[in-house]
Write a protein that holds these residues in place. Structure first.
Motif, PDB file in Angstrom:
ATOM      1  N   THR A 252       0.572  -1.192  -0.221  1.00 47.03           N
ATOM      2  CA  THR A 252      -0.374  -0.039   0.058  1.00 47.03           C
ATOM      3  C   THR A 252       0.847   1.395  -0.022  1.00 47.03           C
ATOM      4  O   THR A 252       0.837   2.473  -0.559  1.00 47.03           O
ATOM      5  CB  THR A 252      -1.252  -0.090   1.895  1.00 47.03           C
ATOM      6  OG1 THR A 252      -0.294  -0.456   2.446  1.00 47.03           O
ATOM      7  CG2 THR A 252      -2.234  -1.265   0.960  1.00 47.03           C
ATOM      8  N   HIS A 302      -3.700   4.089   2.823  1.00 50.89           N
ATOM      9  CA  HIS A 302      -2.056   3.518   3.802  1.00 50.89           C
ATOM     10  C   HIS A 302      -2.338   3.377   4.734  1.00 50.89           C
ATOM     11  O   HIS A 302      -1.795   3.077   5.507  1.00 50.89           O
ATOM     12  CB  HIS A 302      -1.459   4.277   2.318  1.00 50.89           C
ATOM     13  CG  HIS A 302       0.519   3.671   2.289  1.00 50.89           C
ATOM     14  ND1 HIS A 302       0.658   2.327   3.374  1.00 50.89           N
ATOM     15  CD2 HIS A 302       1.053   4.374   3.267  1.00 50.89           C
ATOM     16  CE1 HIS A 302       1.939   2.273   3.217  1.00 50.89           C
ATOM     17  NE2 HIS A 302       2.663   3.781   3.486  1.00 50.89           N
ATOM     18  N   ASN A 305      -3.704   0.933   7.061  1.00 45.77           N
ATOM     19  CA  ASN A 305      -2.275  -0.755   7.340  1.00 45.77           C
ATOM     20  C   ASN A 305      -1.608   0.111   8.123  1.00 45.77           C
ATOM     21  O   ASN A 305      -1.126  -0.621   8.928  1.00 45.77           O
ATOM     22  CB  ASN A 305      -1.785  -0.427   5.997  1.00 45.77           C
ATOM     23  CG  ASN A 305      -2.984  -1.676   4.738  1.00 45.77           C
ATOM     24  OD1 ASN A 305      -3.900  -1.954   5.847  1.00 45.77           O
ATOM     25  ND2 ASN A 305      -2.203  -1.833   4.418  1.00 45.77           N
ATOM     26  N   THR A 341      -5.391  -4.020   1.448  1.00 40.62           N
ATOM     27  CA  THR A 341      -4.613  -4.453   0.635  1.00 40.62           C
ATOM     28  C   THR A 341      -5.590  -4.422  -0.241  1.00 40.62           C
ATOM     29  O   THR A 341      -5.206  -4.322  -0.986  1.00 40.62           O
ATOM     30  CB  THR A 341      -3.878  -5.301   1.126  1.00 40.62           C
ATOM     31  OG1 THR A 341      -2.857  -4.550   2.399  1.00 40.62           O
ATOM     32  CG2 THR A 341      -2.715  -5.669   0.244  1.00 40.62           C
ATOM     33  N   SER A 344      -6.992  -2.072  -1.991  1.00 41.91           N
ATOM     34  CA  SER A 344      -6.562  -0.675  -2.394  1.00 41.91           C
ATOM     35  C   SER A 344      -6.377  -1.617  -3.634  1.00 41.91           C
ATOM     36  O   SER A 344      -6.092  -0.572  -4.593  1.00 41.91           O
ATOM     37  CB  SER A 344      -5.750  -0.413  -1.283  1.00 41.91           C
ATOM     38  OG  SER A 344      -6.664  -0.216  -0.084  1.00 41.91           O
TER      39      SER A 344
END
Length: 426
Positions: A252, A302, A305, A341, A344
């Motif tokens: 990411t 991101h 994450n 993820t 994304s």
């Protein structure tokens, strides 16, 4: 329905008990719905190991496997319920077996603990989802390479410090992101080696006196090998998950920077690309707005994450060996990071498909300052000047004549340069 740890005298009806239950269970029973197939599979293999150890008869094994298959069928239809009172899928599965098979259902827990059960289900899940992640990353990489190929002869400014630096190309720009994703995909073997070890049979982290063939269980579940020391199972819980999520952060992170570039290069100040309306939104107050929301959310995901990784790092810090209830909380960050993820990567694949190249704007943007370093090299090659003297001469000059960026692309032939991005090698 009883809990696996519950004694007959346990008070589960008082107001205090219910509040404690709500806090300690949290949303674990909801998270476990995603893991049911893995726990069922592991239970079937464990039952086979119990038959191998002489704890179950062949007939009992067949009945338990059928009962577990029934649970899987219910789950696939969305009819397998896990309640707060169950606490988790392990209890719900065993209670279902007891309800259907009587005392035989109680035998399934012989030689194991919820500790190795949940860890086995998680590692199976992590192995499965890693394949999905690598596949999704491959699709995004391929889309970037297609885009790069379409822009192979299109010059583009290259930037350092957000200022124009040297001549680049659309192919070189997109190829760099494609190669980064490919590199992270290739690095998956490292994280796979961490999750590809079976914890099943380690029980609460110290093994049991039941002669469980752990190599047999590992092989049947598709693991490369078992975790050797039973103590490693609980020591690795959270530690492996942290590295797994950090690996996802690596993917990411690439999408984050790609999205940031697309946002910048599709705006009014540097309109090198145009985004399809399908990946943009408007404003409720400003009629002219075309906002790159998909790219912005990819960029923002991101951060989520990173938060999941930080949670895992904090949870496993300062814990001594053995199991601690804190480790229950390592499950949710992994499930959320995987989902984040995959979403994304899918969104980024759509985003790249939606980008078109504005060749005229890119041509205009390739102004004379991009060729300053090349002009210095020209003095070195043609006049025998040292590069440092050539550098100063060009720096002191008022500016060069207009240079055709397309011609300069053709002059750059070494691997990885503007005229030879090496896309076929990625």
């Amino acid at each position: 329905m009883s809990k696996l740890w519950q004694k007959n005298s346990a008070d589960t009806q008082s107001d205090i008990a219910k509040k404690v239950e709500a806090f300690t269970v949290g949303n674990d029973y909801e998270l476990d719905q995603e893991l049911v197939p893995y726990d069922v599979n592991a239970s079937k293999v464990h039952a086979a190991a119990l038959e191998k150890a002489g704890i179950l008869t062949e007939s009992e094994l067949a009945k338990l496997k059928n009962g577990l298959s029934d649970i899987l069928s219910l789950w696939e239809k969305g009819e397998f319920e896990i309640t707060v009172q169950d606490e988790d899928m392990h209890t719900a599965i065993e209670n279902h077996l007891v309800e259907k098979l009587g005392d035989l259902g109680k035998k399934i827990h012989t030689g194991r603990s919820r500790n190795d059960q949940v860890l086995t289900a998680m590692r199976l899940y992590e192995k499965d989802r890693l394949k999905d992640v690598i596949s999704a990353a491959g699709q995004c990489t391929n889309e970037l390479l297609k885009f790069a190929k379409a822009g192979e002869t299109v010059p583009m400014p290259g930037f350092t410090h957000t200022r124009k630096a040297m001549l680049s190309s659309v192919a070189l720009w997109a190829g760099g992101f494609a190669e980064m994703l490919k590199m992270q995909g290739d690095a998956s073997s490292g994280v796979l080696s961490l999750v590809d070890r079976s914890p099943l049979g380690s029980a609460a982290g110290f093994g049991t006196t039941i002669d469980i063939d752990r190599d047999f269980e590992a092989e049947k579940l598709g693991f490369a090998k078992p975790l050797v020391c039973s103590t490693t199972s609980q020591l690795s819980r959270g530690w492996v998950e942290l590295q797994y999520v950090q690996y996802l952060c690596g993917l990411t992170a690439v999408l984050n920077r790609l999205a940031a570039d697309i946002i910048q290069y599709s705006g009014e100040i540097s309109p090198y690309f145009t985004l399809d309306d399908a990946v943009c939104t408007g404003s409720s107050i400003m009629p002219q707005k075309k906002n790159p929301d998909l790219a912005e959310l990819i960029r923002g995901r991101h951060s989520a994450n990173i938060g999941h990784a930080a949670t895992l790092q904090s949870l496993t810090m300062n814990l001594n060996s053995g199991y601690h209830r804190d480790l229950q909380l390592t499950k949710e960050p992994v499930l959320k990071a995987v989902r984040n993820t995959l979403e994304s990567l899918a969104a980024c694949t759509l985003l790249v498909k939606s980008v078109s190249i504005n060749k005229e704007e890119l041509q205009k943007a390739c102004s004379a300052e991009l060729f300053a370093a090349e002009e210095a090299y020209k003095l070195v090659k043609e006049d025998g000047m040292s590069f440092r003297d050539a550098y100063r001469k060009i720096k002191e000059s008022s500016g060069g004549a207009d240079i055709d960026p397309h011609q300069k692309l053709k002059e750059s032939t070494h691997l990885g340069s503007t005229g030879n991005p090496g896309l076929e090698r990625i």
